[in-house]
Write a protein that holds these residues in place. Structure first.
Motif, PDB file in Angstrom:
ATOM      1  N   ILE A   1       4.693  -3.954   6.126  1.00 22.04           N
ATOM      2  CA  ILE A   1       3.306  -3.789   5.709  1.00 22.04           C
ATOM      3  C   ILE A   1       3.230  -3.574   4.210  1.00 22.04           C
ATOM      4  O   ILE A   1       2.315  -4.032   3.540  1.00 22.04           O
ATOM      5  CB  ILE A   1       2.662  -2.595   6.449  1.00 22.04           C
TER       6      ILE A   1
ATOM      7  N   LYS B   1      -4.284  -3.179   0.976  1.00 24.62           N
ATOM      8  CA  LYS B   1      -4.606  -4.555   0.597  1.00 24.62           C
ATOM      9  C   LYS B   1      -6.105  -4.845   0.601  1.00 24.62           C
ATOM     10  O   LYS B   1      -6.536  -5.898   0.112  1.00 24.62           O
ATOM     11  CB  LYS B   1      -3.882  -5.523   1.533  1.00 24.62           C
TER      12      LYS B   1
ATOM     13  N   THR C   1      -7.125  -6.201  11.978  1.00 31.18           N
ATOM     14  CA  THR C   1      -7.135  -4.908  11.304  1.00 31.18           C
ATOM     15  C   THR C   1      -7.350  -5.075   9.803  1.00 31.18           C
ATOM     16  O   THR C   1      -7.276  -6.177   9.261  1.00 31.18           O
ATOM     17  CB  THR C   1      -5.817  -4.152  11.525  1.00 31.18           C
TER      18      THR C   1
ATOM     19  N   SER D   1      -6.304  -3.240   5.940  1.00 31.50           N
ATOM     20  CA  SER D   1      -5.319  -2.396   5.282  1.00 31.50           C
ATOM     21  C   SER D   1      -5.945  -1.572   4.169  1.00 31.50           C
ATOM     22  O   SER D   1      -6.625  -2.130   3.298  1.00 31.50           O
ATOM     23  CB  SER D   1      -4.209  -3.275   4.695  1.00 31.50           C
TER      24      SER D   1
ATOM     25  N   LEU E   1      -2.461  -7.806  12.985  1.00 33.94           N
ATOM     26  CA  LEU E   1      -2.485  -7.471  11.570  1.00 33.94           C
ATOM     27  C   LEU E   1      -2.526  -8.766  10.762  1.00 33.94           C
ATOM     28  O   LEU E   1      -1.857  -9.745  11.118  1.00 33.94           O
ATOM     29  CB  LEU E   1      -1.250  -6.663  11.177  1.00 33.94           C
TER      30      LEU E   1
ATOM     31  N   GLU F   1       2.021   1.741   2.211  1.00 36.93           N
ATOM     32  CA  GLU F   1       1.310   1.795   3.480  1.00 36.93           C
ATOM     33  C   GLU F   1       2.247   2.059   4.645  1.00 36.93           C
ATOM     34  O   GLU F   1       1.891   2.751   5.601  1.00 36.93           O
ATOM     35  CB  GLU F   1       0.545   0.493   3.719  1.00 36.93           C
ATOM     36  N   SER F   2       3.466   1.520   4.589  1.00 41.89           N
ATOM     37  CA  SER F   2       4.386   1.760   5.696  1.00 41.89           C
ATOM     38  C   SER F   2       4.757   3.233   5.783  1.00 41.89           C
ATOM     39  O   SER F   2       4.927   3.785   6.873  1.00 41.89           O
ATOM     40  CB  SER F   2       5.654   0.903   5.538  1.00 41.89           C
TER      41      SER F   2
END
Length: 278
Positions: A206, A45, A40, A42, A18, A210-211
């Motif tokens: 994260i 982001k 990866t 996001s 990540l 998102e988490s």
């Protein structure tokens, strides 16, 4: 456990990382240059952290595979900018999933149109990966995911399977896609030697929105890691060795989800190779 085929798979690994603040330093400190690093993207982001880390690692001499999710591409102009930037950095391999951004950033809501557009741009990347789902996708029927791989076969060069913890499911999925004449080589996705506490910590770092999405989508992962005896990548490989190393399987290597436990993953791989005499 331990034939030449499994040793070959452990030498043909890809480490998924990540794009966090410390990721670059961790890769430089612990990952050999002959290990492919995939980065990866996001949905919160956007693509910039992915592109930034991928181009810096490429400068350091790594073969890098940035994730370019279709739902993070705004339009054809944005895709062309991404292509030009990656090609300028010497990147010749991209992974193009649909992605989780909801709503999409632009007109693309699945990966096939992006793959077709890349062909129209002259196939700028030698290698193009697409996703496979051994365990059922939460939103897509299994038959649809297999059909999607068939539809993408002319535009992609390989498949990366999503995480799977069940050896029977994984072996059955490989056999199934081959029966459907999906012949693209497969990089089999498995979790490295992940500690549950560190996985939870990574997920919460994260980002709040998102988490929450990560934990909701992947709640079953935490159940697996918390099960009696915990998760063991060696155990999964031992149970799937025959299915993964059969010539008819077309498995090109292992795609290891590091969850940014990069040093631990490389130590585990080296130790296992040593035990296997490789």
């Amino acid at each position: 456990m331990g034939g030449a085929g499994l040793r070959a798979l452990l030498r043909s690994v890809r480490y998924e990382v990540l794009p966090a603040k410390a990721t670059e330093d961790k890769v430089l400190a612990h990952v050999p240059r002959d290990v492919v690093v995939t980065v990866t993207a996001s949905p919160v982001k956007g693509l910039e952290p992915t592109l930034g880390l991928a181009t810096r690692l490429a400068v350091h001499g790594y073969r890098v595979v940035p994730h370019v999710p279709a739902r993070l591409v705004r339009d054809d102009g944005h895709l062309k900018e991404v292509v030009d930037r990656l090609r300028e950095a010497g990147v010749d391999d991209v992974f193009v999933p649909a992605g989780d951004a909801d709503p999409p950033a632009g007109a693309y809501d699945e990966s096939l149109p992006v793959l077709r557009r890349l062909v129209e741009l002259g196939r700028p990347f030698t290698h193009v990966g697409v996703a496979g789902y051994p365990e059922s996708h939460p939103l897509i029927h299994d038959d649809v995911t297999v059909q999607a791989m068939w539809d993408k076969r002319e535009h992609a060069t390989y498949i990366v399977s999503n995480l799977c913890f069940d050896s029977r499911v994984l072996g059955g999925w490989i056999a199934r896609i081959r029966r459907r004449n999906v012949t693209l080589p497969v990089h089999v996705g498995i979790a490295g030697p992940v500690q549950r506490a560190k996985l939870l910590s990574m997920a919460t770092k994260i980002g709040v929105g998102e988490s929450t999405r990560f934990l909701t989508k992947h709640a079953s992962w935490f159940v697996r890691f918390a099960a009696p005896g915990g998760y063991s990548p060696e155990r999964l490989l031992a149970r799937t060795e025959e299915a993964l190393t059969a010539p008819s399987a077309g498995v090109a290597g292992l795609h290891l989800f590091t969850f940014n436990q990069i040093a631990e993953t490389e130590r585990w791989r080296r130790a296992l190779l040593d035990r296997l005499g490789g």
